[in-house]
Design a protein around this motif. Structure first.
Motif, PDB file in Angstrom:
ATOM      1  N   GLY A  73     -26.238  47.767 -66.962  1.00  0.00           N
ATOM      2  CA  GLY A  73     -27.316  47.046 -66.292  1.00  0.00           C
ATOM      3  C   GLY A  73     -27.070  45.548 -66.204  1.00  0.00           C
ATOM      4  N   THR A  74     -26.076  45.043 -66.953  1.00  0.00           N
ATOM      5  CA  THR A  74     -25.713  43.625 -66.865  1.00  0.00           C
ATOM      6  C   THR A  74     -24.191  43.517 -66.801  1.00  0.00           C
ATOM      7  OG1 THR A  74     -25.473  43.220 -69.245  1.00  0.00           O
ATOM      8  CG2 THR A  74     -27.703  42.959 -68.305  1.00  0.00           C
ATOM      9  N   LEU A  79     -18.860  44.353 -69.118  1.00  0.00           N
ATOM     10  CA  LEU A  79     -17.563  43.800 -69.508  1.00  0.00           C
ATOM     11  C   LEU A  79     -17.283  44.006 -70.997  1.00  0.00           C
ATOM     12  CD1 LEU A  79     -17.612  40.531 -67.383  1.00  0.00           C
ATOM     13  CD2 LEU A  79     -16.169  42.553 -67.002  1.00  0.00           C
ATOM     14  N   GLU A  80     -18.311  43.830 -71.828  1.00  0.00           N
ATOM     15  CA  GLU A  80     -18.126  44.059 -73.267  1.00  0.00           C
ATOM     16  C   GLU A  80     -17.758  45.515 -73.539  1.00  0.00           C
ATOM     17  OE1 GLU A  80     -21.835  42.665 -74.866  1.00  0.00           O
ATOM     18  OE2 GLU A  80     -21.029  40.656 -75.233  1.00  0.00           O
ATOM     19  N   ILE A 127     -13.331  46.868 -63.081  1.00  0.00           N
ATOM     20  CA  ILE A 127     -13.854  45.507 -63.200  1.00  0.00           C
ATOM     21  C   ILE A 127     -14.385  45.041 -61.853  1.00  0.00           C
ATOM     22  CG2 ILE A 127     -13.334  43.133 -63.889  1.00  0.00           C
ATOM     23  CD1 ILE A 127     -10.987  44.339 -65.536  1.00  0.00           C
ATOM     24  N   LEU A 128     -13.671  45.360 -60.796  1.00  0.00           N
ATOM     25  CA  LEU A 128     -14.124  45.015 -59.449  1.00  0.00           C
ATOM     26  C   LEU A 128     -15.468  45.671 -59.150  1.00  0.00           C
ATOM     27  CD1 LEU A 128     -13.349  43.459 -56.916  1.00  0.00           C
ATOM     28  CD2 LEU A 128     -12.096  45.468 -56.139  1.00  0.00           C
ATOM     29  N   THR A 129     -15.622  46.915 -59.550  1.00  0.00           N
ATOM     30  CA  THR A 129     -16.897  47.618 -59.361  1.00  0.00           C
ATOM     31  C   THR A 129     -18.015  46.924 -60.132  1.00  0.00           C
ATOM     32  OG1 THR A 129     -15.785  49.732 -58.990  1.00  0.00           O
ATOM     33  CG2 THR A 129     -18.089  49.831 -59.710  1.00  0.00           C
ATOM     34  N   MET A 130     -17.746  46.513 -61.372  1.00  0.00           N
ATOM     35  CA  MET A 130     -18.758  45.812 -62.177  1.00  0.00           C
ATOM     36  C   MET A 130     -19.158  44.495 -61.526  1.00  0.00           C
ATOM     37  SD  MET A 130     -17.310  46.272 -66.015  1.00  0.00           S
ATOM     38  CE  MET A 130     -15.887  47.364 -66.063  1.00  0.00           C
ATOM     39  N   VAL A 131     -18.176  43.768 -61.003  1.00  0.00           N
ATOM     40  CA  VAL A 131     -18.447  42.484 -60.349  1.00  0.00           C
ATOM     41  C   VAL A 131     -19.288  42.708 -59.094  1.00  0.00           C
ATOM     42  CG1 VAL A 131     -17.350  40.593 -59.053  1.00  0.00           C
ATOM     43  CG2 VAL A 131     -16.456  41.270 -61.308  1.00  0.00           C
ATOM     44  N   GLU A 132     -18.934  43.698 -58.295  1.00  0.00           N
ATOM     45  CA  GLU A 132     -19.695  43.972 -57.077  1.00  0.00           C
ATOM     46  C   GLU A 132     -21.125  44.390 -57.409  1.00  0.00           C
ATOM     47  OE1 GLU A 132     -16.987  46.760 -55.308  1.00  0.00           O
ATOM     48  OE2 GLU A 132     -15.846  45.167 -54.300  1.00  0.00           O
ATOM     49  N   ARG A 137     -26.931  42.825 -57.835  1.00  0.00           N
ATOM     50  CA  ARG A 137     -28.128  42.579 -58.662  1.00  0.00           C
ATOM     51  C   ARG A 137     -28.550  41.115 -58.632  1.00  0.00           C
ATOM     52  NH1 ARG A 137     -25.376  46.067 -62.676  1.00  0.00           N
ATOM     53  NH2 ARG A 137     -24.513  44.154 -63.547  1.00  0.00           N
ATOM     54  N   GLY A 138     -27.709  40.240 -58.086  1.00  0.00           N
ATOM     55  CA  GLY A 138     -28.009  38.817 -58.055  1.00  0.00           C
ATOM     56  C   GLY A 138     -27.533  38.058 -59.287  1.00  0.00           C
TER      57      GLY A 138
END
Length: 191
Positions: A73-74, A79-80, A127-132, A137-138
């Protein structure tokens, strides 16, 4: 389906190859050494891997663990979770010890270079998916280039491991994430 004895011989040969790569590097790996270290006959090794390059490629593939794409959700939580698992699975174990010699071998061996490209893309994709998702989410500005964001996050971790040849621990990882996320957050427009 492989016979159990054949699969056991395959596993022993892969483990021996991994140990030898970690100890001496890719350039010095020989089928003879793998046979001697594993106790598996050279003919059996050649049956599984007709040439040395295919043994090296399978050894590297077998050593890397599958890493999923956390969704906490964040971005920080994702990343952690991702890097915590990666540090335990890859960077602090035999994969972390193998990477410098694989990067070196990739300069001369196109097959190993291609393998590292594939593995790099596999490690980059989550990681790219997490960034996108964070952009959606803003949490991060939508106009940031996701590739630059990934490089900003991953760069210090890879640099420490491959250039400084230092271990990645939880404290270092947390510090990298603190600085990267603070810097990326500073790029956000004022609301």
């Amino acid at each position: 389906m492989a016979r159990p004895r054949s699969e056991e011989a395959r596993r022993k040969a892969l483990n021996a190859a991994m140990d030898l790569i970690v100890e001496r590097g890719v350039a010095h790996l020989t089928i003879e050494e793998v046979a001697a270290r594993s106790g598996v006959a050279k003919t059996t090794i050649y049956r599984h891997w007709p040439e040395r390059a295919s043994l090296i490629i399978d050894t590297v593939r077998a050593t890397f663990e599958h890493v999923g794409t956390p969704d906490t959700g964040t971005l920080r939580g994702d990343l952690e979770a991702f890097f915590g698992g990666l540090v335990r699975a890859d960077l602090s174990g035999n994969v972390g010890k193998m990477m410098p010699c694989l990067v070196d071998a990739a300069q001369r061996d196109p097959e190993i270079g291609h393998l590292l490209d594939v593995i790099g893309a596999e490690r980059r994709r989550p990681i790219l998916t997490m960034v996108e998702r964070a952009q959606a989410r803003g949490e991060l500005p939508a106009e940031l280039d996701p590739d630059v964001v990934v490089g900003t996050i991953v760069g210090p971790i890879v640099f420490r491991k491959l250039v400084w040849r230092q271990p990645i621990d939880e404290r270092y990882l947390a510090g990298c994430l603190d600085i990267a996320l603070a810097g990326l957050g500073a790029t956000a427009p004022v609301r």
